[in-house]
Design a protein around this motif. Structure first.
Motif, PDB file in Angstrom:
ATOM      1  N   VAL A   1       1.911  -2.826  -3.702  1.00  0.00           N
ATOM      2  CA  VAL A   1       1.085  -2.114  -2.117  1.00  0.00           C
ATOM      3  C   VAL A   1       1.840  -1.519  -1.591  1.00  0.00           C
ATOM      4  O   VAL A   1       1.228  -0.510  -0.853  1.00  0.00           O
ATOM      5  N   ASP A   2       3.219  -2.209  -1.224  1.00  0.00           N
ATOM      6  CA  ASP A   2       3.990  -0.978  -0.010  1.00  0.00           C
ATOM      7  C   ASP A   2       4.647  -0.216  -0.603  1.00  0.00           C
ATOM      8  O   ASP A   2       4.905   1.457  -0.076  1.00  0.00           O
ATOM      9  N   TYR A   3       4.986  -0.016  -1.808  1.00  0.00           N
ATOM     10  CA  TYR A   3       5.190   1.163  -2.566  1.00  0.00           C
ATOM     11  C   TYR A   3       4.014   2.549  -2.402  1.00  0.00           C
ATOM     12  O   TYR A   3       4.590   3.109  -2.263  1.00  0.00           O
ATOM     13  N   PHE A   4       2.965   2.350  -2.864  1.00  0.00           N
ATOM     14  CA  PHE A   4       1.568   2.612  -2.710  1.00  0.00           C
ATOM     15  C   PHE A   4       1.702   3.342  -1.452  1.00  0.00           C
ATOM     16  O   PHE A   4       0.811   4.390  -1.916  1.00  0.00           O
ATOM     17  N   GLU A   5       1.268   2.156  -0.583  1.00  0.00           N
ATOM     18  CA  GLU A   5       1.570   3.212   0.594  1.00  0.00           C
ATOM     19  C   GLU A   5       1.934   3.785   1.151  1.00  0.00           C
ATOM     20  O   GLU A   5       1.755   4.886   2.234  1.00  0.00           O
ATOM     21  N   GLN A   6       3.788   4.118   0.710  1.00  0.00           N
ATOM     22  CA  GLN A   6       4.326   4.522   1.651  1.00  0.00           C
ATOM     23  C   GLN A   6       3.783   6.209   0.888  1.00  0.00           C
ATOM     24  O   GLN A   6       4.125   6.814   1.341  1.00  0.00           O
ATOM     25  N   ASP A   7       3.610   6.510  -0.711  1.00  0.00           N
ATOM     26  CA  ASP A   7       2.587   7.015  -1.272  1.00  0.00           C
ATOM     27  C   ASP A   7       1.505   7.825  -1.113  1.00  0.00           C
ATOM     28  O   ASP A   7       0.657   9.008  -1.572  1.00  0.00           O
TER      29      ASP A   7
END
Ligand code: GDP
Length: 283
Positions: free
Chosen positions: A72-78
């Protein structure tokens, strides 16, 4: 059912998705929580261009919850909005309409500026085979609409399903093919059921799995086969598991094909526990 993809199928699937996209305000991309990147087709972003998109991280019941949070964090950073769901049990799905609305804010504001009466937001479920698109559609529709395992190329009149007052959903999903960027991606897709097992080398996929489990989930692997220690030598590992499972041929030799099949099946059936086969890059 898993589809075999050939260039002709791919071109047709792409065209069909493109046609559907003309009607769509917000795209909903479904990925498998155990392999959130390997279960995406990179074409998605190219195809949908600037349209808002919600990523559903599905099958979270099978994945490692810690890894899923990182995704979820990864997608948010993207700059991608995502939601963790378990479509089979309907978990997390009640948040979808609200997220869709949030993502469509610029469009809703544009309508308001132009004095256009808002209509329900039109959405499309998109993803590679077997990630749970039909299950998501059926749950959102609250009844059985999309055939499980729907195939590209089967034409039927498309219909809008109402989801609450402010959202509509196309009743057939957009289907794209998985990418086979490298062998590891192929193994992840095979292990999670996104591609046919027949087109896979069981032993190679199992070696990949055993190495991954040894590195990331050693206790789950030991527990499953009552192993006291793990080895980097795959021959030793196959021997140890084979002996535990009684996969012996004449002369006391271990039948590696059977071991591979057992381990592969165990993974497919979730027998090891909650496992994610992919962690965000740079984690
Ligand atoms: P599609 O090809 O993307 O439309 O995928 P389906 O909806 O046909 O689902 C593929 C398989 O995954 C089916 O056996 C579903 O029951 C199963 N499935 C879908 N969602 C979930 C989920 O959240 N958890 C689990 N464990 N299985 C799911």
């Amino acid at each position: 059912m898993t589809i075999q993809w050939y260039p002709g199928h791919m071109a047709k699937a792409k065209r069909q998705v493109q046609e559907k996209l003309n009607l769509i305000d917000v795209v909903i991309e479904v990925v498998d929580a155990r392999i959130p990147l390997s279960s995406r087709n990179p074409l998605v972003d190219e195809l949908i261009r600037q349209k808002p998109k919600l990523v559903l991280i599905n099958k979270s019941d099978l994945a490692d919850p810690e890894a899923t949070k990182k995704w979820v964090d990864y997608f948010e950073q993207d700059e991608m909005t995502s939601l963790i769901i378990d479509a089979q049990r309907g978990k997390g799905m009640n948040l979808i309409p609200g997220k869709v609305r949030e993502l469509a804010t610029p469009l809703l504001e544009k309508w308001e500026r132009k004095g256009i009466n808002p209509r329900p937001l039109r959405t499309l479920i998109l993803g590679i085979p077997n990630v749970g698109k039909s299950t998501v559609i059926n749950k959102l529709a609250n009844k059985k609409i999309a055939r499980i395992g729907d195939r590209p190329g089967v034409t039927k009149a498309q219909q809008w399903i109402k989801v609450g007052k402010e959202m509509e959903l196309l009743d057939t999903p957009g289907i794209l093919w998985p990418k086979f960027e490298d062998e590891q991606v192929g193994f992840r897709l095979a292990l999670t059921g996104a591609i046919k097992e027949e087109i896979f080398d069981f032993q190679a996929a199992t070696v990949f799995l055993l190495r991954f489990l040894t590195a990331n989930y050693p206790t789950l692997l030991k527990n499953r086969y009552q192993l006291t220690e793990l080895s980097d030598d795959m021959g030793d590992m196959f021997d140890a598991i084979g002996k535990r499972r009684g996969c012996l041929m004449g002369g006391g030799l271990v039948d590696y094909d059977r071991v591979a099949e057992i381990v592969f099946r165990d993974f497919r059936q979730g027998k090891f526990g909650n496992i994610s086969l992919e962690l965000p890059p740079n984690d």
